[in-house]
Design a protein around this motif. Structure first.
Motif, PDB file in Angstrom:
ATOM      1  N   HIS A 278     -89.126  25.520 -47.842  1.00 24.18           N
ATOM      2  CA  HIS A 278     -88.134  24.461 -47.740  1.00 24.18           C
ATOM      3  C   HIS A 278     -87.550  24.405 -46.325  1.00 24.18           C
ATOM      4  CE1 HIS A 278     -88.255  25.670 -52.031  1.00 24.18           C
ATOM      5  NE2 HIS A 278     -88.280  24.373 -52.195  1.00 24.18           N
TER       6      HIS A 278
ATOM      7  N   GLY B 144     -85.868  20.726 -44.654  1.00 23.63           N
ATOM      8  CA  GLY B 144     -86.151  19.362 -44.239  1.00 23.63           C
ATOM      9  C   GLY B 144     -87.178  18.694 -45.130  1.00 23.63           C
ATOM     10  N   GLY B 145     -87.308  17.383 -44.947  1.00 28.43           N
ATOM     11  CA  GLY B 145     -88.288  16.629 -45.716  1.00 28.43           C
ATOM     12  C   GLY B 145     -87.839  16.389 -47.145  1.00 28.43           C
ATOM     13  N   HIS B 146     -88.791  15.943 -47.950  1.00 28.98           N
ATOM     14  CA  HIS B 146     -88.538  15.572 -49.350  1.00 28.98           C
ATOM     15  C   HIS B 146     -89.586  16.239 -50.225  1.00 28.98           C
ATOM     16  CE1 HIS B 146     -87.928  13.023 -52.893  1.00 28.98           C
ATOM     17  NE2 HIS B 146     -86.815  12.553 -52.323  1.00 28.98           N
TER      18      HIS B 146
ATOM     19  N   THR C 156     -85.673  21.056 -55.746  1.00 27.16           N
ATOM     20  CA  THR C 156     -85.590  22.375 -55.136  1.00 27.16           C
ATOM     21  C   THR C 156     -84.646  23.217 -55.984  1.00 27.16           C
ATOM     22  OG1 THR C 156     -83.668  21.845 -53.773  1.00 27.16           O
ATOM     23  CG2 THR C 156     -85.839  21.301 -52.854  1.00 27.16           C
TER      24      THR C 156
ATOM     25  N   GLU D  71     -81.380  25.349 -51.635  1.00 27.05           N
ATOM     26  CA  GLU D  71     -82.357  24.640 -50.808  1.00 27.05           C
ATOM     27  C   GLU D  71     -82.062  23.145 -50.721  1.00 27.05           C
ATOM     28  OE1 GLU D  71     -83.963  28.405 -52.275  1.00 27.05           O
ATOM     29  OE2 GLU D  71     -83.181  26.648 -53.344  1.00 27.05           O
ATOM     30  N   SER D  72     -81.262  22.635 -51.663  1.00 26.32           N
ATOM     31  CA  SER D  72     -80.963  21.202 -51.658  1.00 26.32           C
ATOM     32  C   SER D  72     -79.973  20.812 -50.567  1.00 26.32           C
ATOM     33  CB  SER D  72     -80.433  20.756 -53.023  1.00 26.32           C
ATOM     34  OG  SER D  72     -79.198  21.376 -53.321  1.00 26.32           O
TER      35      SER D  72
ATOM     36  N   ASP E 191     -80.621  21.101 -47.355  1.00 31.27           N
ATOM     37  CA  ASP E 191     -81.362  20.438 -46.279  1.00 31.27           C
ATOM     38  C   ASP E 191     -82.736  19.935 -46.696  1.00 31.27           C
ATOM     39  OD1 ASP E 191     -82.668  22.848 -46.539  1.00 31.27           O
ATOM     40  OD2 ASP E 191     -82.094  23.623 -44.570  1.00 31.27           O
ATOM     41  N   THR E 192     -83.077  20.026 -47.977  1.00 26.79           N
ATOM     42  CA  THR E 192     -84.352  19.496 -48.460  1.00 26.79           C
ATOM     43  C   THR E 192     -84.063  18.521 -49.592  1.00 26.79           C
ATOM     44  OG1 THR E 192     -85.474  21.571 -47.918  1.00 26.79           O
ATOM     45  CG2 THR E 192     -86.627  20.045 -49.386  1.00 26.79           C
ATOM     46  N   ASP E 193     -84.538  17.311 -49.437  1.00 23.17           N
ATOM     47  CA  ASP E 193     -84.280  16.276 -50.437  1.00 23.17           C
ATOM     48  C   ASP E 193     -85.293  16.335 -51.578  1.00 23.17           C
ATOM     49  OD1 ASP E 193     -82.005  15.028 -49.287  1.00 23.17           O
ATOM     50  OD2 ASP E 193     -83.293  14.076 -47.793  1.00 23.17           O
ATOM     51  N   SER E 194     -84.938  15.688 -52.660  1.00 26.83           N
ATOM     52  CA  SER E 194     -85.802  15.618 -53.840  1.00 26.83           C
ATOM     53  C   SER E 194     -85.277  14.499 -54.722  1.00 26.83           C
ATOM     54  CB  SER E 194     -85.766  16.947 -54.616  1.00 26.83           C
ATOM     55  OG  SER E 194     -84.490  17.135 -55.223  1.00 26.83           O
TER      56      SER E 194
END
Length: 491
Positions: free
Chosen positions: A127, A129-131, A151, A155-156, A158-161
């Motif tokens: 994880h 950045g990014g999606h 995530t 982790e959420s 800086d990482t999208d979902s």
């Protein structure tokens, strides 16, 4: 009812006949994160409020001594996916997406004709950045037909979902990330001071994952094809952020304090490092603070239990409980203050002993077993249930023969758990009576516990003269054969 009998009181689990044709059972594998094996009602905890997991245990089989392949998230999840020991797949700390091109139990089940899916946290890629949707092709390579991935909680940041998309659409993303930034920064609240989540209960990550499971079942259930669904919750991993109504269920005064008795014998380098770098120095924690901290963890365990209940309800609403296996486990445990530690990354029971229960189609007789087993045996059993090809070079052995008949208290003579980052790697072997940990490169023993006489692991016997033959026997006859393919030459 879509099942038959296989011996006195037992359920035949290989399929059922409907409309003149044989069908294979569906499989739902529920996998929580950082959940101890002893903090549920069915495990004998009189304080824990876990009615849904207790129901599954009442209608199925519980294995009391299931050990994590590793007390680390990404590492043990790689073992679950591949059926391999840590030293075989090589994911010692951070996910390696390249291993998806090797063997996968999901892909084997898919090849047997199952519709496969996952909802929630997989932890199969790094994880930052990014999606999560950027990794859909990777999920397909693992064998998932329909992956709806989030995530974990931290982790959420800086990482999208699809979860952070949902929060943003409802004006809640800043609230969520502000809370996590408070928790993760260098001045984080002490674990007994952490406030509740600021989100509405229905917007909590684990509730969202439960809704993903409900939606997946709505979209994928078919009379013509069995399914295999992984439901991977983010909790009860810290932060212990359960909504206020869950915290109100517990009275901290009723919490049994953590294992804090003085230990004898040498302290392992693993434990020394954890204590040295711990963000909260638990040796300064009062009994009352310890109990408040534990109540916060238990509140999140109950949150996870309610999420499991939603999955059960979704299966019931579709009439699927009569032809669906429900399997529950976790990636590793949580020290919860035992031995002055939090989280994992050690071989104490709080970190490596994980829940393991199997509820067969239609329900079965309540049974509990002390058989020694690991995540790899769960994987082998999932494959056996599906009638899928076995994994290559896996130490896992299917539990299905036991589940179809009567539970026994023997299964594996010994199981492994592995931890570290080369060249500092440690391996633990557990037999029915003893637990031994070594430095994997030098084979030097660092811990030896008699789990029969010392279940709280308070007396390290590694240097005691009376136990040197036992130590040598465990290394030479149990541990060394199990890691004979461990190559340390590059370390």
């Amino acid at each position: 009812m879509c099942h038959g009998m296989a011996g006195p009181g037992r359920i035949r689990t290989t399929g059922c006949r409907a409309s003149g044709r044989m069908t294979r059972p569906n499989i739902v594998f529920i996998f929580s994160d950082q959940q101890r094996a002893d903090t549920m009602g069915y495990a004998g905890d009189e304080v824990a409020i876990t009615p849904h997991l207790d129901r599954l245990a009442l209608e199925g089989s519980v294995f009391r001594r299931c050990l994590a392949s590793s007390p680390v998230c990404m590492t043990t999840r790689a073992s679950v996916m591949t059926g391999l020991q840590v030293h075989q797949h090589g994911v010692w700390a951070f996910a390696d997406p390249g291993i998806r091109f090797g063997q996968s139990h999901v892909r084997n089940i898919q090849s047997a004709g199952y519709r496969t899916g996952v909802v929630g946290k997989t932890h199969l890629w790094r994880h930052g950045g990014g999606h999560a949707s950027d990794h859909l092709e990777e999920m397909a390579d693992w064998g998932f037909d329909d992956a709806r991935e989030t995530t974990g909680p931290s982790e959420s940041v800086d990482t999208d979902s699809i979860y952070t998309d949902y929060l943003a659409e409802n004006g809640l993303l800043a609230t969520h990330r502000n809370y996590l930034n408070l928790y993760l920064n260098s001045q984080r609240p002490l674990p007994w001071e952490l406030p509740s989540s600021q989100l509405p209960t229905e917007a909590h990550l684990d509730m969202f994952i439960a809704s993903l499971a409900e939606d997946w079942l709505r979209d994928n259930v078919s009379e013509s094809q069995p399914f295999y669904l992984q439901v991977n919750f983010g909790g009860p991993h810290d932060p212990w952020d359960s909504p206020p109504e869950y915290r109100r269920m517990y009275n901290a005064d009723h919490m049994v304090p953590s294992i804090g008795a003085e230990q004898s014998g040498p302290v392992s380098p693993l434990v020394s490092l954890l204590r040295e770098h711990a963000p909260a120095k638990l040796d300064q924690m009062s009994r009352a603070e310890n109990q408040v901290m534990k109540a916060k963890y238990y509140a999140k365990v109950t949150l996870i239990d309610d999420c499991v209940g939603r999955v059960i309800e979704a299966l019931e609403s579709k009439g699927l409980m009569g032809n669906t296996w429900i399997v529950f486990s976790s990636d590793h445990g949580e020290m919860l203050g035992d031995h002055g530690l939090l989280a994992k990354k050690n071989f104490y029971e709080g970190a490596v002993n994980v829940p393991c229960l199997f509820r067969p189609p239609g329900g079965g007789e309540t049974q509990q077993s002390r058989a020694l087993m690991s995540h790899l045996d769960i994987v082998a059993t999932l494959i056996d249930i599906a009638g899928a090809p076995e994994l290559i070079k896996s130490d896992g052995r299917s539990l299905l023969p036991m589940l179809d008949d009567r539970l026994q208290d023997t299964h594996q003579a010994a199981v492994l758990s592995e931890l570290g980052l080369p060249p500092s790697v440690y391996t633990m072997v557990r037999t029915d009576r003893y637990k031994l940990s070594i430095d994997a490169r030098s084979r030097a023993a660092i811990d030896l516990y008699d789990m029969q006489d010392d279940p709280d692991e308070l007396r390290n016997l590694v240097n005691e003269l009376d136990y040197q033959l036992i130590k040598s026997d465990l290394i030479e006859n149990m541990l060394n054969p199990m890691i004979s393919d461990l190559d340390t030459s590059a370390w």
